[in-house]
Write an enzyme that holds these catalytic residues in place. Structure first.
Site, PDB file in Angstrom:
ATOM      1  N   GLU A 189       0.828  -1.208   0.000  1.00  0.00           N
ATOM      2  CA  GLU A 189       0.000   0.000   0.000  1.00  0.00           C
ATOM      3  C   GLU A 189       0.860   1.255   0.000  1.00  0.00           C
ATOM      4  OE1 GLU A 189      -2.812  -0.195   3.213  1.00  0.00           O
ATOM      5  OE2 GLU A 189      -4.140  -1.567   2.134  1.00  0.00           O
ATOM      6  N   GLU A 281      -6.618  -7.059  -1.224  1.00  0.00           N
ATOM      7  CA  GLU A 281      -7.014  -6.862   0.175  1.00  0.00           C
ATOM      8  C   GLU A 281      -8.313  -6.088   0.237  1.00  0.00           C
ATOM      9  OE1 GLU A 281      -3.858  -5.567   2.861  1.00  0.00           O
ATOM     10  OE2 GLU A 281      -5.300  -4.337   3.945  1.00  0.00           O
TER      11      GLU A 281
END
Length: 356
Positions: A189, A281
């Site tokens: 991320e 995710e």
């Protein structure tokens, strides 16, 4: 996970070519019997014919156009779970829990999350590499694919860990270069950093993997916690207009349904019209994996992903106290993993979606 509290106590363009290598032969020849070995047999009943595991049925994956495709060139969508950080919840990734994931949940894929900081890889590179490989091998033994997740989170610039990433992915690609069951997620991320910086990082890491493993799919993180820039006021156009210069790659998107509403759902829809996307995710709660579940919004995302054959892994396969962990607290200290009695509300919901 977006802006996740990491303490456990608080708590592109592609060439479109399909490759038929010994990886596909390995999957078909060695893993077709796994389901038969793991599945229960009723007393007095003749054993049922072995059903092909996801890995045996699909073999070497590749990106064809905007889709993830199997060795026969057919579009596939993998559904499964992500581990929590293995520095905290390694006890939740056991033979028993993975048997349950493969046969009771019927998952296709396990995402193995190796945090770089937060007490992870940087504290013991050899140890965390070995731990990740142990879990990847266990997933393969049960006929599941494995996403090798380089879980960089803080700092948000993946270039801060460039040297570590090269070391880690060299080791991983050397080990799995002849295995069809891996996908490499090279930056979990990214945040607080430009798309051009993420692209530069990706174009340095992908050749490291390709030098050892030329066939596997590589998953590229996008800006603003893998939201295609939405969480920082941008959108997917920056990737569409300036894609990573590599083939056989997909771009990642993450969402948490209680926090990430119409703008995020629309971005996923638009981006997947133009780019190959893998949702590595997501959660049914807020961006910290906490709070009430929003199953209605989650289902809208799942319906979109099913319609467009977008693969996904849910966060997370642990017994963390947060609502986003699928197991009730304390489950990982026991030996019972199957059924719904050991699951939190989110676990019951996501297990049923994977089984479907």
């Amino acid at each position: 996970m977006y802006q996740r509290t990491t303490s456990p106590t608080e708590p592109v363009p592609t060439d479109g070519r399909r490759r038929f290598t010994r990886k596909a032969l390995l999957a078909a020849s060695t893993l077709g019997v796994v389901t038969a070995l793991l599945a229960p047999v009723r007393a007095g009943a003749a054993p049922a014919p072995a059903a092909a595991t996801p890995l045996a049925a699909n073999g070497q994956l590749s990106v064809c156009g905007r889709q993830l495709c199997n060795a026969s060139g057919h579009a596939v969508a993998l559904n499964g779970m992500s581990t929590h950080g293995t520095q905290w919840y390694a006890q939740c990734v056991t033979d028993g829990s993975l048997n349950a994931l493969a046969t009771d949940w019927r998952a296709d894929v396990l995402r193995v999350s190796t945090y770089v900081q937060e007490g992870g890889y940087e504290t013991d590179p050899a140890g965390f590499t070995a731990r990740a490989q142990k879990f990847i091998d266990a997933a393969h033994a049960r006929g599941m694919y494995a996403v090798i997740d380089w879980h960089m989170l803080t700092p948000g610039d993946p270039n801060a860990n460039l040297a570590r990433a090269k070391t880690f992915f060299t080791a991983m690609a050397k080990k799995y270069k002849d295995h069809p069951g891996v996908l490499y997620e090279i930056a979990n991320e990214p945040s607080g950093v430009s798309w051009s910086a993420i692209k530069s990082y990706s174009e340095q890491i992908i050749p490291v993997i390709r030098a050892q493993d030329p066939d596997a799919v590589v998953l590229v993180g996008t800006r603003a916690w893998s939201s295609f820039g939405v969480s920082e006021g941008s959108n997917e156009s920056e990737v569409v207009n300036n894609p990573v210069r590599a083939s056989n790659i997909m771009y990642t998107f993450h969402f948490y349904a209680a926090s990430h509403r119409e703008a995020y759902l629309s971005a996923l829809d638009r981006a997947s019209d133009k780019l190959p996307v893998f949702v590595t995710e997501f959660g049914t709660q807020n961006y910290a994996g906490e709070g009430a579940n929003d199953f209605a919004m989650s289902q809208r995302y799942l319906d979109l992903m099913k319609r467009k054959k977008i693969s996904w892994t849910n966060w997370n396969y642990s017994d963390d106290h947060r609502s986003g962990a699928v197991f009730k607290t304390g489950t990982c200290n026991g030996s019972n993993w199957t059924g719904t009695g050991v699951l939190k509300e989110a676990g019951v919901w996501i297990r049923e979606r994977i089984r479907q």
